[in-house]
Design a protein around this motif. Structure first.
Motif, short mmCIF file in Angstrom:
data_model
loop_
_atom_site.label_atom_id
_atom_site.label_comp_id
_atom_site.label_asym_id
_atom_site.label_seq_id
_atom_site.Cartn_x
_atom_site.Cartn_y
_atom_site.Cartn_z
N GLY A 185 0.83 -1.19 0.00
CA GLY A 185 0.00 0.00 0.00
C GLY A 185 0.87 1.24 0.00
N PRO A 186 0.29 2.40 -0.32
CA PRO A 186 1.07 3.65 -0.37
C PRO A 186 1.57 4.04 1.00
CG PRO A 186 -1.28 4.10 -0.59
CD PRO A 186 -1.13 2.62 -0.63
N PHE A 187 2.83 4.51 1.05
CA PHE A 187 3.42 4.82 2.35
C PHE A 187 4.56 5.81 2.17
CE2 PHE A 187 6.42 3.86 5.84
CZ PHE A 187 5.58 4.00 6.94
N GLU A 188 4.42 6.99 2.74
CA GLU A 188 5.49 7.99 2.76
C GLU A 188 6.09 8.25 1.38
OE1 GLU A 188 6.42 9.77 5.60
OE2 GLU A 188 4.58 8.84 6.35
N GLY A 189 5.25 8.39 0.39
CA GLY A 189 5.72 8.67 -0.96
C GLY A 189 6.18 7.46 -1.73
N GLY A 190 6.13 6.29 -1.13
CA GLY A 190 6.51 5.05 -1.80
C GLY A 190 5.49 3.96 -1.50
N ARG A 191 5.99 2.74 -1.27
CA ARG A 191 5.11 1.62 -0.95
C ARG A 191 5.59 0.94 0.32
NH1 ARG A 191 0.65 2.17 -3.80
NH2 ARG A 191 0.17 -0.07 -3.71
N LEU A 192 4.66 0.43 1.09
CA LEU A 192 4.96 -0.41 2.24
C LEU A 192 4.50 -1.82 1.89
CD1 LEU A 192 5.79 -0.80 5.25
CD2 LEU A 192 3.40 -0.30 5.84
N ARG A 193 5.44 -2.74 1.81
CA ARG A 193 5.10 -4.14 1.55
C ARG A 193 4.65 -4.79 2.85
NH1 ARG A 193 7.12 -5.91 -3.46
NH2 ARG A 193 8.53 -4.41 -4.46
N VAL A 194 3.61 -5.61 2.75
CA VAL A 194 3.06 -6.28 3.93
C VAL A 194 2.99 -7.77 3.68
CG1 VAL A 194 1.11 -6.43 5.52
CG2 VAL A 194 1.64 -4.24 4.43
N ILE A 195 3.55 -8.54 4.60
CA ILE A 195 3.36 -9.99 4.61
C ILE A 195 2.92 -10.37 6.02
CG2 ILE A 195 5.13 -10.36 2.85
CD1 ILE A 195 6.82 -11.62 5.20
N GLY A 196 2.50 -11.60 6.19
CA GLY A 196 2.16 -12.01 7.55
C GLY A 196 1.20 -13.18 7.61
N ILE A 197 0.68 -13.37 8.80
CA ILE A 197 -0.23 -14.47 9.10
C ILE A 197 -1.42 -13.91 9.86
CG2 ILE A 197 -0.40 -16.81 10.02
CD1 ILE A 197 2.67 -16.76 10.31
N ASP A 198 -2.61 -14.33 9.50
CA ASP A 198 -3.83 -13.81 10.13
C ASP A 198 -4.69 -14.96 10.64
OD1 ASP A 198 -5.70 -11.71 10.80
OD2 ASP A 198 -6.93 -12.41 9.13
N GLY A 199 -5.52 -14.65 11.62
CA GLY A 199 -6.53 -15.60 12.05
C GLY A 199 -6.01 -16.75 12.88
N ASP A 200 -4.91 -16.53 13.64
CA ASP A 200 -4.35 -17.58 14.48
C ASP A 200 -4.02 -18.84 13.67
OD1 ASP A 200 -3.42 -18.35 17.00
OD2 ASP A 200 -5.30 -19.35 17.52
N THR A 201 -3.54 -18.63 12.46
CA THR A 201 -3.25 -19.72 11.52
C THR A 201 -1.89 -20.34 11.85
OG1 THR A 201 -4.49 -18.62 9.78
CG2 THR A 201 -2.90 -20.28 9.08
N PRO A 202 -1.79 -21.66 11.89
CA PRO A 202 -0.48 -22.30 12.06
C PRO A 202 0.36 -22.14 10.81
CG PRO A 202 -2.17 -23.96 11.69
CD PRO A 202 -2.89 -22.65 11.82
N LEU A 203 1.66 -22.03 10.98
CA LEU A 203 2.56 -21.82 9.85
C LEU A 203 3.20 -23.14 9.45
CD1 LEU A 203 3.82 -19.76 7.93
CD2 LEU A 203 5.62 -19.38 9.62
N GLY A 204 2.86 -23.62 8.25
CA GLY A 204 3.40 -24.87 7.75
C GLY A 204 4.41 -24.65 6.65
N VAL A 205 4.79 -25.74 6.01
CA VAL A 205 5.80 -25.69 4.96
C VAL A 205 5.40 -24.74 3.84
CG1 VAL A 205 6.79 -27.06 3.08
CG2 VAL A 205 6.82 -27.94 5.41
#
Length: 238
Positions: free
Chosen positions: A28-48
C-alpha cells in the motif's frame, strides 16, 4: 485490532493487501513510496507451504531493488504440528523465511514486525522475531513456549515454573514479559493512526539488533548483553 482495522489505519486511501488461507501479502502507499506487507492472520499455524510462500514474497521484494519497508503482521498459531510438515523439513522452511527477512534487512529494506494477536514457537521466531524491530498492539499474546511445554522439556514442576515466572520474564509468556526482555521494541497506540507510528519506528531503526540492551535496561534480561559481548569478543579474538 483486527487485520482489516490495521490496514485501514495504515492505508486510509486504500491498499492492495489480501489474505489467502491465512497468509497476508500485498502493499500500500506509504510515505511517498510503498509499504510491503506480509504475515499471518486468524491464528493460523505456519506450515511448509506458508513459510515458503511468505519467504517468496520477501525475496521478490529484494529482487525489486526498491528498498521498500516490509511490515510483518502476525496473528498466528505456532508452527503446524503435523508429521507431514516435519518430514518435509518444516524447520528448514522456517529458517528459510527468517533468513529471507534478514537478507531483506541487509539489502536496505527496513523490516518491522507488528504483533496484533497470538503467536508462538517457531512461527513467532521465523516471522515477528526475525524483523529488525518488533512492535505490538495491546492485547497481543506472544510466547516462545508455554509453561506446560517448558515443564515437559525441563522436567521441572509446572508450579515451580509458574513461581519463577513472577520474577523472571524469560520463564513467562505474554506481551509484558516480551517487552521486558526487549523482544518487543514498543507497544503502539491503536487509537492513533498507525502509519505515522510505523514511520517513526522506521526512522529510528537501530544500526544493529538492540534486544539485549533493551532487555538489560528494562530488567528482563539483566546479563544477556554482557554475555553476548564476551562471546563476540572471543570470536573476534580467535
Amino acid at each position: 485490532m483486527t487485520l482489516a482495522e490495521i490496514l485501514a489505519s495504515l492505508f486510509p486511501g486504500g491498499h492492495a493487501v489480501a489474505v489467502t488461507d491465512g497468509l497476508v501479502s500485498g502493499d500500500g502507499p506509504f510515505e511517498g513510496g510503498r509499504l510491503r506487507v506480509i504475515g499471518i492472520d486468524g491464528d493460523t499455524p505456519l506450515g511448509v507451504e506458508g513459510a515458503l510462500d511468505l519467504a517468496g514474497h520477501v525475496l521478490d521484494a529484494v529482487r525489486a531493488g526498491d528498498r521498500a519497508p516490509i511490515l510483518v503482521a502476525v496473528d498466528s498459531d505456532s508452527q503446524r504440528m503435523s508429521r507431514r510438515d516435519e518430514l518435509l523439513g518444516l524447520n528448514e522452511c522456517l529458517a528459510h523465511l527468517a533468513k529471507a527477512l534478514l537478507l531483506a534487512d541487509r539489502h536496505g529494506h527496513p523490516t518491522v514486525g507488528l504483533l496484533y494477536g497470538h503467536s508462538a514457537a517457531g512461527a513467532f521466531i521465523a516471522t515477528a522475531l526475525a524483523t529488525r524491530v518488533l512492535a505490538a498492539l495491546p492485547g497481543a499474546a506472544p510466547s516462545v513456549m508455554d509453561l506446560p511445554s517448558v515443564a515437559r522439556v525441563t522436567k521441572l514442576p509446572l508450579e515451580t515454573l509458574q513461581e519463577m515466572a513472577h520474577s523472571t520474564p524469560v520463564f513467562a509468556p505474554g506481551l509484558d514479559n516480551m517487552l521486558a526482555m526487549g523482544a518487543v521494541h514498543a507497544v503502539l497506540d491503536p487509537d492513533t493512526a498507525l502509519g505515522p507510528q510505523i514511520r517513526d519506528l522506521i526512522a529510528a531503526l537501530p544500526e544493529r539488533d538492540e534486544r539485549d540492551r533493551l532487555g538489560r535496561e528494562r530488567g528482563g534480561r539483566p546479563v544477556a548483553q554482557a554475555v553476548a559481548e564476551v562471546v563476540a569478543g572471543q570470536v573476534r579474538g580467535g
